[in-house]
Enzyme design. Structure first.
Site, mmCIF file in Angstrom:
data_model
loop_
_atom_site.group_PDB
_atom_site.id
_atom_site.type_symbol
_atom_site.label_atom_id
_atom_site.label_comp_id
_atom_site.label_asym_id
_atom_site.label_seq_id
_atom_site.Cartn_x
_atom_site.Cartn_y
_atom_site.Cartn_z
ATOM 1 N N ASP A 20 0.851 -1.263 0.004
ATOM 2 C CA ASP A 20 -0.063 0.015 0.040
ATOM 3 C C ASP A 20 1.040 1.363 0.151
ATOM 4 O OD1 ASP A 20 -2.216 1.949 0.454
ATOM 5 O OD2 ASP A 20 -3.340 0.084 1.340
ATOM 6 N N HIS A 52 1.824 1.846 -3.293
ATOM 7 C CA HIS A 52 0.694 2.764 -3.944
ATOM 8 C C HIS A 52 1.269 4.197 -3.873
ATOM 9 C CE1 HIS A 52 -3.120 0.196 -2.807
ATOM 10 N NE2 HIS A 52 -2.170 -0.608 -3.878
#
Ligand SMILES: *[C@@H]1O[C@H](CO)[C@@H](O)[C@H](O)[C@H]1NC(C)=O
Ligand SMILES: *[C@@H]1O[C@H](CO)[C@@H](O)[C@H](O)[C@H]1NC(C)=O
Ligand SMILES: *[C@@H]1O[C@H](CO)[C@@H](O)[C@H](O)[C@H]1NC(C)=O
Ligand SMILES: *[C@@H]1O[C@H](CO)[C@@H](O)[C@H](O)[C@H]1NC(C)=O
Ligand SMILES: *[C@@H]1O[C@H](CO)[C@@H](O)[C@H](O)[C@H]1NC(C)=O
Ligand SMILES: *[C@@H]1O[C@H](CO)[C@@H](O)[C@H](O)[C@H]1NC(C)=O
Ligand SMILES: *[C@@H]1O[C@H](CO)[C@@H](O)[C@H](O)[C@H]1NC(C)=O
Ligand SMILES: *[C@@H]1O[C@H](CO)[C@@H](O)[C@H](O)[C@H]1NC(C)=O
Ligand SMILES: *[C@@H]1O[C@H](CO)[C@@H](O)[C@H](O)[C@H]1NC(C)=O
Ligand SMILES: *[C@@H]1O[C@H](CO)[C@@H](O)[C@H](O)[C@H]1NC(C)=O
Length: 435
Positions: A245, A268
Site C-alpha cells: 500500500d 501505492h
C-alpha cells in the site's frame, strides 16, 4: 540494506578521542542528507548507563521485562535487546513515558498471534480506526540496532480475509514523540500499516527496512510504510520498503516533512492523503519535500488523493467524503519509476467510482503550489497510452500545479496525461483531455 549507524559512529568517535560524550554528541540535523529538515532537529543527549532486557525465551511474554528495564534505565540510559535473543510481546505496552533514552534492538522482538487479545487491548488511535501494538512517545528517544520487529502478520492477513472489520494492529506506533531517531531497524509482517506517527515532532526515521508478504492466498493489505498524522518536522530517509500500500502517506495535519532516498517496491506510491474523508473536519498538509525516490511495481509514483464532496465507499472498512482543508507547497523532485501504473496521480474523487456524482459535488479541499519535477521512467502500461492523471473536481479548488522535466513513457512509448480543471499551461506534459 545496511545503513551506518551515525549515532553509534558519533559516540564511538567521541569515546575514541577520550572526550566526555555530552549534549550535542549526536546531531540529528547533520544526519539528514542531502536535504535538511524544515527546522533543526534537537540533538540527542548523552546516555550514561546500559541495561539489558532479560528474555524468558520459548515464546513466553517478555512485556513486563521490557517495561521494567525501560523504567529502570529511563532518563539517560541505553536499553539493549540482545542480539541472540527473541523477545515475545503479548501485552500492549504504553511507552509514552520515555525521556532521554535509547533502545538498541539487536535481537528480535515478536508480537504474539493472539488476535482476540490484541483486538481488545491494542491502543486505539481513533483516526481511521487505527490501533497499535505499542505506543512510543516522550522526549529524545532513539531506537536503533538493526534488529527486527516482527508483527506475526500471517494470522491477521487470513483473519482479515474473513472479516474486513477486524482491527489489525499497526506494528510501530510513534505517538507524542518530541525529538527522536528511529532506525536502522528491520520491520517484518505488520498486520497492517508499518508505522503510525501521530502528535509527534522533530523525528528522524532512517535505515528502515520493511518487508513481509503473505504465505497464503490472502494478501497482506493496507501495509503502508508510514502514515503521518498531526505531526510536524519529520524526516524519513535511506530506507527500503517492500509492501502493498502507500510507501509513505501524509494524513491530516502534517507539515514540514522531508522524505528522501527511498526504494519503494510494490506500493501505492508516496501519497498526500487521503484527505477530506470526514465531513466537518479541516485537513491540512503543507510543506512537504519528497526527493530521490525509486518506485518499482506500484500503482502510483507521486500521488495526491482527496475524497469528493459527497460521501462514497471505497471498501467495507473505508468510507468518507465531504471534508475540507488545504494541500499546499508540496514538491516531488527526482523520482525514477519502473512498472508503475501512474507516474503522477492527482484526484479529488478518491473512493468514488461514479464520476458524474463526483463532478456534481466538487471537493472543497484546495490543492495549490504543487511541483512535480524530474520524474522519469516507464509505467506498467495499465492505462496505456495514459501515464499520469491530474484531475481536479473544479477549477476553483486547484491552482499553481506545475509539472516540469517529466520523462515518462508507457512500455509502448506513449506519454499522455489526463488533465482536467487545472491550468495545463503549467504542465509540461502531453495533456490529452483538457477542460
Ligand atoms: C500462534 O503462536 C503459537 C505459539 O508460537 C503457536 O503454537 C500457534 O500455532 C500459532 N497459531 C497460529 C494460528 O498461527
Ligand atoms: C493527539 O493529541 C490530541 C490532542 O491532545 C488527542 O486528542 C489525540 O487523542 C492524540 N492522539 C492521536 C492519535 O491523535
Ligand atoms: C471503523 O469501524 C467501524 C466498525 O467496525 C466501521 O463501521 C467503520 O467503517 C470504520 N471506519 C473507518 C474509517 O475505517
Ligand atoms: C487540523 O488543523 C485544522 C486547522 O488548524 C483544525 O481545524 C483541525 O481540527 C485539525 N484536525 C485534526 C485532526 O487535528
Ligand atoms: C538517492 O537514493 C539512493 C538510495 O535509494 C542513494 O543511493 C543515492 O545516493 C541517492 N542520490 C542522491 C542524489 O541523493
Ligand atoms: C520487488 O518485490 C518483488 C517481490 O514481490 C521481488 O521479486 C522484486 O525483486 C522486488 N524488486 C525490487 C526492485 O525491489
Ligand atoms: C515550501 O517547501 C520548500 C521545500 O520544498 C521550502 O524550502 C519552502 O520554505 C516552503 N515554503 C514555505 C512558504 O514554507
Ligand atoms: C518489480 O520490479 C522489478 C524491477 O523492475 C522486477 O524485476 C520485478 O519482477 C518486479 N516484481 C513484481 C512482483 O512485479
Ligand atoms: C451516478 O450518479 C448520478 C448522479 O447522481 C446518478 O444519476 C447515476 O444513476 C449514478 N450512476 C450509477 C451507476 O450509480
Ligand atoms: C509530447 O509527445 C511528443 C510525441 O511523443 C514528444 O515528442 C514530446 O516530448 C512530448 N512532450 C512532453 C512534455 O512529454
Amino acid at each position: 540494506m545496511k545503513v551506518p549507524t551515525l549515532l553509534t559512529q558519533a559516540i564511538g568517535l567521541a569515546l575514541f578521542f577520550g572526550v566526555a560524550v555530552e549534549a550535542n554528541a549526536y546531531s540529528r540535523t547533520d544526519a539528514c542528507h542531502p536535504h535538511h529538515p524544515f527546522k533543526p532537529l534537537p540533538a540527542s543527549h548523552a546516555r550514561h548507563k546500559t541495561c539489558h532486557v532479560p528474555s524468558h525465551g520459548n515464546g513466553k511474554d517478555d512485556s513486563a521485562n521490557i517495561l521494567s528495564t525501560l523504567k529502570r534505565c529511563n532518563n539517560g540510559g541505553k536499553v539493549v535487546f540482545d542480539a541472540d535473543k527473541t523477545y515475545t510481546v503479548g501485552k500492549a505496552m504504553d511507552l509514552t513515558f520515555l525521556q532521554h533514552v535509547d533502545l538498541e534492538i539487536l535481537g528480535t522482538v515478536q508480537f504474539t498471534n493472539d488476535t482476540d487479545y490484541w483486538q481488545a487491548n491494542a491502543f486505539k488511535q481513533i483516526y481511521q480506526n487505527a490501533t497499535t501494538f505499542f505506543q512510543l512517545g516522550g522526549t529524545d528517544v532513539n531506537v536503533y540496532g538493526d534488529g527486527t520487529l516482527d508483527g506475526n502478520g500471517q494470522v491477521w492477513y487470513d483473519l482479515y480475509a474473513e472479516d474486513a472489520l477486524i482491527l489489525r494492529p499497526i506494528l510501530v506506533g510513534i505517538i507524542g514523540l518530541q525529538g527522536g531517531t528511529i532506525g536502522p531497524l528491520k520491520l517484518r509482517y505488520s498486520p497492517q500499516w508499518y508505522h503510525f506517527v501521530a502528535n509527534s515532532s522533530n523525528v528522524l526515521f532512517e535505515g528502515i527496512d520493511i518487508s513481509g508478504y503473505s504465505k497464503s492466498a490472502h494478501t497482506a493489505k493496507n501495509t503502508d510504510g508510514w502514515d503521518l498524522y498531526r505531526s510536524t518536522n519529520i524526516v524519513i530517509q535511506d530506507s527500503v520498503i517492500n509492501n502493498g500500500d502507500d510507501c509513505v502517506s501524509f494524513k491530516p495535519n502534517v507539515t514540514d516533512i522531508v522524505v528522501q532516498n527511498l526504494h519503494c517496491n510494490g506500493s501505492h506510491g508516496i501519497s498526500v492523503g487521503s484527505l477530506g474523508q470526514y465531513k466537518g473536519e479541516v485537513d491540512i498538509v503543507e510543506n512537504v519535500l519528497v526527493y530521490n525516490i525509486s518506485m518499482f511495481n506500484a500503482s502510483d509514483g507521486a500521488r495526491i488523493k482527496v475524497w469528493p464532496g459527497v460521501s462514497s465507499a471505497l471498501s467495507t472498512d473505508l468510507q468518507g467524503g465531504g471534508g475540507s482543508g488545504s494541500v499546499k507547497n508540496i514538491t516531488y523532485d527526482m523520482m525514477t519509476i519502473d512498472n508503475v501504473d501512474y507516474a503522477i496521480e492527482v484526484t479529488q474523487c478518491y473512493g468514488q467510482s461514479n464520476l458524474t456524482l463526483c463532478n456534481e459535488y466538487p471537493s472543497s479541499l484546495t490543492i495549490s503550489d504543487v511541483h512535480f519535477t524530474n520524474i522519469k521512467g516507464t509505467t506498467s502500461g495499465k492505462y496505456d497510452p495514459v501515464v499520469g492523471t491530474i484531475v481536479c473536481s473544479s477549477p476553483d479548488v486547484c491552482s499553481d500545479i506545475y509539472a516540469t522535466e517529466i520523462d515518462v513513457t508507457s512500455p509502448s512509448g506513449d506519454n499522455s496525461f489526463t488533465c482536467k480543471n487545472v491550468d495545463d499551461s503549467l504542465l509540461d506534459v502531453n495533456c490529452t483531455t483538457s477542460s
